[in-house]
Each structure stands twice: as C-alpha cells, then as structure tokens.
Design an enzyme around this catalytic site. Sequence first.
Site, PDB file in Angstrom:
ATOM      1  N   HIS A   1      -7.682  -0.299   2.539  1.00  0.00           N
ATOM      2  CA  HIS A   1      -7.006  -0.730   1.310  1.00  0.00           C
ATOM      3  C   HIS A   1      -7.133   0.403   0.287  1.00  0.00           C
ATOM      4  CE1 HIS A   1      -6.760  -5.014   2.640  1.00  0.00           C
ATOM      5  NE2 HIS A   1      -7.662  -4.532   3.481  1.00  0.00           N
TER       6      HIS A   1
ATOM      7  N   HIS B   1       0.837  -1.209   0.000  1.00  0.00           N
ATOM      8  CA  HIS B   1       0.000   0.000   0.000  1.00  0.00           C
ATOM      9  C   HIS B   1       0.871   1.258   0.000  1.00  0.00           C
ATOM     10  CE1 HIS B   1      -3.712  -2.287   1.802  1.00  0.00           C
ATOM     11  NE2 HIS B   1      -3.444  -2.608   0.557  1.00  0.00           N
TER      12      HIS B   1
HETATM   13  C1  FAD Z   1       0.161  -7.593  -4.872  1.00  0.00           C
HETATM   14  C2  FAD Z   1      -0.739  -6.445  -4.507  1.00  0.00           C
HETATM   15  C3  FAD Z   1      -1.910  -6.699  -3.788  1.00  0.00           C
HETATM   16  C4  FAD Z   1      -2.746  -5.630  -3.435  1.00  0.00           C
HETATM   17  N1  FAD Z   1      -3.972  -5.897  -2.886  1.00  0.00           N
HETATM   18  C5  FAD Z   1      -4.875  -4.901  -2.764  1.00  0.00           C
HETATM   19  C6  FAD Z   1      -6.234  -5.188  -2.435  1.00  0.00           C
HETATM   20  O1  FAD Z   1      -6.636  -6.333  -2.294  1.00  0.00           O
HETATM   21  N2  FAD Z   1      -7.089  -4.128  -2.294  1.00  0.00           N
HETATM   22  C7  FAD Z   1      -6.687  -2.839  -2.483  1.00  0.00           C
HETATM   23  O2  FAD Z   1      -7.511  -1.922  -2.318  1.00  0.00           O
HETATM   24  N3  FAD Z   1      -5.411  -2.537  -2.830  1.00  0.00           N
HETATM   25  C8  FAD Z   1      -4.522  -3.545  -3.015  1.00  0.00           C
HETATM   26  N4  FAD Z   1      -3.256  -3.274  -3.452  1.00  0.00           N
HETATM   27  C9  FAD Z   1      -2.881  -1.867  -3.651  1.00  0.00           C
HETATM   28  C10 FAD Z   1      -3.510  -1.267  -4.890  1.00  0.00           C
HETATM   29  O3  FAD Z   1      -3.503  -2.171  -5.966  1.00  0.00           O
HETATM   30  C11 FAD Z   1      -2.710   0.000  -5.235  1.00  0.00           C
HETATM   31  O4  FAD Z   1      -2.774   0.863  -4.124  1.00  0.00           O
HETATM   32  C12 FAD Z   1      -3.285   0.708  -6.461  1.00  0.00           C
HETATM   33  O5  FAD Z   1      -3.170  -0.121  -7.587  1.00  0.00           O
HETATM   34  C13 FAD Z   1      -2.517   2.002  -6.684  1.00  0.00           C
HETATM   35  O6  FAD Z   1      -2.947   2.552  -7.890  1.00  0.00           O
HETATM   36  P1  FAD Z   1      -2.086   3.661  -8.622  1.00  0.00           P
HETATM   37  O7  FAD Z   1      -2.857   4.035  -9.836  1.00  0.00           O
HETATM   38  O8  FAD Z   1      -1.703   4.699  -7.664  1.00  0.00           O
HETATM   39  O9  FAD Z   1      -0.717   2.943  -9.044  1.00  0.00           O
HETATM   40  P2  FAD Z   1      -0.465   1.627  -9.880  1.00  0.00           P
HETATM   41  O10 FAD Z   1      -1.624   0.693  -9.752  1.00  0.00           O
HETATM   42  O11 FAD Z   1       0.871   1.146  -9.490  1.00  0.00           O
HETATM   43  O12 FAD Z   1      -0.452   2.125 -11.404  1.00  0.00           O
HETATM   44  C14 FAD Z   1       0.652   2.782 -11.962  1.00  0.00           C
HETATM   45  C15 FAD Z   1       0.637   2.576 -13.465  1.00  0.00           C
HETATM   46  O13 FAD Z   1       1.658   3.390 -14.053  1.00  0.00           O
HETATM   47  C16 FAD Z   1       2.419   2.615 -14.967  1.00  0.00           C
HETATM   48  N5  FAD Z   1       3.783   3.205 -14.981  1.00  0.00           N
HETATM   49  C17 FAD Z   1       4.635   3.314 -13.944  1.00  0.00           C
HETATM   50  N6  FAD Z   1       5.762   3.928 -14.337  1.00  0.00           N
HETATM   51  C18 FAD Z   1       5.619   4.232 -15.640  1.00  0.00           C
HETATM   52  C19 FAD Z   1       6.446   4.885 -16.589  1.00  0.00           C
HETATM   53  N7  FAD Z   1       7.630   5.381 -16.274  1.00  0.00           N
HETATM   54  N8  FAD Z   1       5.980   4.984 -17.872  1.00  0.00           N
HETATM   55  C20 FAD Z   1       4.752   4.506 -18.206  1.00  0.00           C
HETATM   56  N9  FAD Z   1       3.917   3.909 -17.331  1.00  0.00           N
HETATM   57  C21 FAD Z   1       4.341   3.767 -16.058  1.00  0.00           C
HETATM   58  C22 FAD Z   1       2.366   1.198 -14.414  1.00  0.00           C
HETATM   59  O14 FAD Z   1       2.595   0.247 -15.448  1.00  0.00           O
HETATM   60  C23 FAD Z   1       0.931   1.147 -13.899  1.00  0.00           C
HETATM   61  O15 FAD Z   1       0.040   0.803 -14.936  1.00  0.00           O
HETATM   62  C24 FAD Z   1      -2.381  -4.298  -3.780  1.00  0.00           C
HETATM   63  C25 FAD Z   1      -1.202  -4.053  -4.489  1.00  0.00           C
HETATM   64  C26 FAD Z   1      -0.394  -5.112  -4.872  1.00  0.00           C
HETATM   65  C27 FAD Z   1       0.852  -4.821  -5.673  1.00  0.00           C
END
Ligand code: FAD
Length: 501
Positions: free
Chosen positions: A481, A435
């Site tokens: 979460h 997280h």
């Molecule tokens: C194994 C795991 C289990 C989890 N379980 C849960 C759960 O059950 N419930 C829950 O609520 N949360 C859970 N989480 C947390 C939740 O998934 C994340 O908090 C959420 O996905 C965050 O979203 P975000 O958009 O901030 O970042 P991310 O989901 O990390 O998205 C970032 C995106 O940017 C892209 N990216 C990164 N750098 C670059 C770059 N330089 N150029 C182009 N693209 C790039 C990546 O490919 C990705 O698509 C879990 C996370 C993981 C890893």
Amino acid sequence: MIRKSEYQENLGRSLDLYTGRSLGGGSRINQMFYTRGLPAEYDAWAAAGRKGWSWEEFRPYFLKSEDAVGYGPIEGVHATAGEWKNRPLDRLYFRCFEQTLRGVEKLGLPYIPDINSPTHPPFGCGRVFFTIDKNSHRSSTFHAFLPASLALKRKSNLHICTDTLVERLVLESLPDGTSVVRGVQMISGGGRKTVKVEQEVIMSAGPLANPQILMLSGIGPAEHLKDHDIKIMQDLPAVGSNLQDHLGVSIAWNIPMSDSLVSLQAKPWLFFIALFQYLIWGTGLLLVPVSQLFLFLHTKILDESGTPVKASKAFSEPIPDVEIMPMAYDSSDQPFPKTKGVYSLLNCLLRPKSHGTVRLTSSDPNAPLSIDLRYLSDPKDITPLRASLKFSLRLRDKMREQGYKLVDWQVPASESDEDLDRFIQHSNRNRTTYHYSSTCRMAPEHDPMGGGVVDDELKVYGVTNLRVADSSIFPWIPATHLQAPTVAVAEKCADMLRMKA
Ligand SMILES: Cc1cc2nc3c(=O)[nH]c(=O)nc-3n(C[C@H](O)[C@H](O)[C@H](O)COP(=O)(O)OP(=O)(O)OC[C@H]3O[C@@H](n4cnc5c(N)ncnc54)[C@H](O)[C@@H]3O)c2cc1C
C-alpha cells in the site's frame, strides 16, 4: 474527487478513480492500512542505480515520523517519537476473519505478527495495522503533520492556501537550455494569482495532478504539448507516462449477516445502536474496518490447483506478486443487494508490468484529464491473478472444511483459464485499488522503461529549482500500500532540503 478513466479495453469498461481533494490528500479518505513493503523492494531501486534509496538508507524515514501506538518502540523497526500514528486493533471483529486465519494456516502459510517487520517472508497472513490513534480515530497526514498549533506557531513563514487550484508553473528559459521556475500560477479566493518563487518549488499534487501541472507548464512529451499549443520548456517524455496501479479482482460468497458489515446497512436499528455507541462511548461497529487481515503471496509457491507447496523461508523470490484482502463486505465497485451477509477476497496484482498514461485533453486546467491505466495490456499480468483466484478458492475449501458456511455468490464459472480470464476481465469484479503511481518516476532521463522525470534528489530534469515528492516518483509501483512509502519520500525530501540549507 472522482475521475473517469479511459475505456479499459481489457476490462470492457471505464473505472471511477478516486483521489482525496483536501489538506492531507488521500490520507483523509483512505482505508488507513499501514504497510511499508519489504526491504527487497527498495534494494531493487538501489540496484537500478537510485543512489540513497536502498532499504538501509530509506528505512530511517519510515521511522522518523512514526508513532507506533501501544506496540513500539522496537529498535530499527518501529518508533514512537513521530507524529503519524498507527496500530493494530485488539481483536478480530468478525468470525469470517478468524476462519480466514485458520484456513490460511491449514494451507501451510505462516502467520506474520508484524507485517512491517523487514524480516518477514514474501508470503503469509497478518493483522492489519491502521493509521489510527488509541481511540481508533483516523491519523491522517493533515492531522499528524499540520495540527492547528503548528500552523499558528509558524504563521509568519507558512501560508496555507485552501480552496486553491494550482494551474501551472511560470518558467523562464536559461541560456544553457535549462529552465527556472519563477512563479506558481493559481486560482485562489475566486481570482488568479501568481506567487513569486525565490528558492525552490516542491510539487506534491499526486500522481494524476503532478503531470497535469507539469504539462500545462510546458514540461512533458513535446508532441503532446504541441497538440495543445503549449510552449515547450522541457521535452520530458516520461511526464505522465508509466502510470501504474494494483488491479484488484473481487471474488465473493454469502455468509451469515451477523458476520458481515452488510448488517449495518441491512438492519437500520443496528446502525442506530452503533451510532449511539459511537456518540456516547466512542466505540462500536462504526469503528470496525471492512478488512482486518493482510495476505501476501508469491504465486510461484502455488501448484496448478492454487495450493501452496513451497512455503519455506528459503524461497528465492523476495517480493510478493499478489495481495489478497479478506473483507467482511463486497469488495467489488458494484452495487449489490443488502439482503445477505458478504465475505469477499480482493485479489490484487502487486507487480504489474502494464503501464498507462496521464494526458491532457485541453490546455484548460479545469478540463478533465485523459487517464488510461491500460490494465492487463501486458499479457503476463493475467497469470498471477489466475493463480491468486485459484488460491482464494482453496482457501474457501479449507474454510468450508472447518465448518464455516460459504455460499458461492460471485465466483468464476470454473477453474479453467478461459473462465478465470472471463471473471478477471469481463465480470465487473475488477477494480482500481486507488494506488496510482510512477507518473513522474525517479529514473535516468532515458532508460528502457521510457525514462524518468526526477533524479535521485527528486529534481525535475532540465529545471533548476523544481522537485517532486509524493507517490508519483516511485520508479515502479511498490508491492505494497502506498501511503507509508509516500510519507517516507516526503521525509527524505525534507532532509534533502535541510542539508541544502
Ligand atoms: C479511497 C482510497 C483508499 C486508499 N486506501 C489506502 C490504504 O488503506 N493504505 C494506503 O497505504 N494507501 C491507500 N490509498 C492510497 C494512498 O492514499 C495514496 O497512495 C496517497 O494518498 C498518495 O499520496 P500523494 O501525496 O502522492 O497524493 P494525494 O494523497 O492524492 O495528494 C495530492 C494532494 O494534492 C492536492 N492537489 C491536486 N491537484 C492540485 C492542484 N492543481 N492544485 C492544488 N492542490 C492540488 C490534492 O488536493 C491533495 O491534497 C488509498 C487511496 C484512496 C483514494
């Protein structure tokens, strides 16, 4: 994608950090737990001065994209007209979960029928809601928000670049000291390209990559940028600072193999039956999650022994400080023998005071990052974890009293503070819960917590056409979460853009 954290002094090791590297990011690989947190969480953002972010103002964005499959709509709580599906499972699949529920009730904690209802207390046990459809298939943000039909319909003005790494933003300084983004530089299709920016850029690369891209573009702590010979466009010390996560500590017992998901690995024939069931009927053990219950607590309701004594609705703390996830599997990040069934309780610190950093190791966009979570660097963080472990042991006692056999396997040597601390810090039972949060926090540019990166409209300070919209903007890590609040942030950002147009 797996990255190594810096060596964690208070855990005696470095940890593997996972993020989803695909369209849909973490939602493609996460555990699919769907939780929003309590209203007090967002009301605290508003109380800290974040305009437009109180629960009542933020609530519609949870509902906007929600499709509560089979249990909605419920006025003001759940909607069914959105794209993103969630639902609970029809039953508890393992006896250990039924026993957990009974044990929790015997300890005097309430059952919470809907963990996403804004009126439930900050303690109690409820079933898990998953981001799955009616066939128990993952409803990732990619599948929900970017189905092929939509991508095709919008292909004249929507260009999706896969297999692309954004390296940096191309900025121009303006006479008043601010900057404007003129382009986005990326490696795509084997070559370097710069996409011209005419209006705005919205960054959603997540809490680890957003600060990397910003710093490579010259936006970040000036001294750090100088160290890497990066031209400073905006000195913003909060970029990559304030990194937070919910540290987890797993306590575990052996149980009958038939009550545990370990059985799928221990008995290959069971796995093949499950595979068969899945392929033919789309059902079976392969669809069963490791956890089916949430347990939220405020450790102030516990006495010295970890027994709840103040579980009344009048309790004054509105936000839980720990979450305990019962699992029908080991919840540590260590390999373990698959010869016995395992039941574990993952104790997660929901309101950490410790803050870490994301920093560059080089000006090369492909170089690894220096990610230092600084878990337990604030000594106050250990107190709720100790209390949570004691509660877990009291739950074990209740389950045993009910006749459920739990054989101690990975438990603290005793309940003294020293032994609990040893278990929390030096037993390899600690772990990330993935997280990561708050590296581009929404806060005033200067505040006692080290300042912010974006304002209340998610605009990066000092840059005229750049916003950040994902889990990196949370002012501090929410006690829940993160995927549902992240999607709600994206929905709110979309509304801001619509209003501007
Ligand atoms: C194994 C795991 C289990 C989890 N379980 C849960 C759960 O059950 N419930 C829950 O609520 N949360 C859970 N989480 C947390 C939740 O998934 C994340 O908090 C959420 O996905 C965050 O979203 P975000 O958009 O901030 O970042 P991310 O989901 O990390 O998205 C970032 C995106 O940017 C892209 N990216 C990164 N750098 C670059 C770059 N330089 N150029 C182009 N693209 C790039 C990546 O490919 C990705 O698509 C879990 C996370 C993981 C890893």
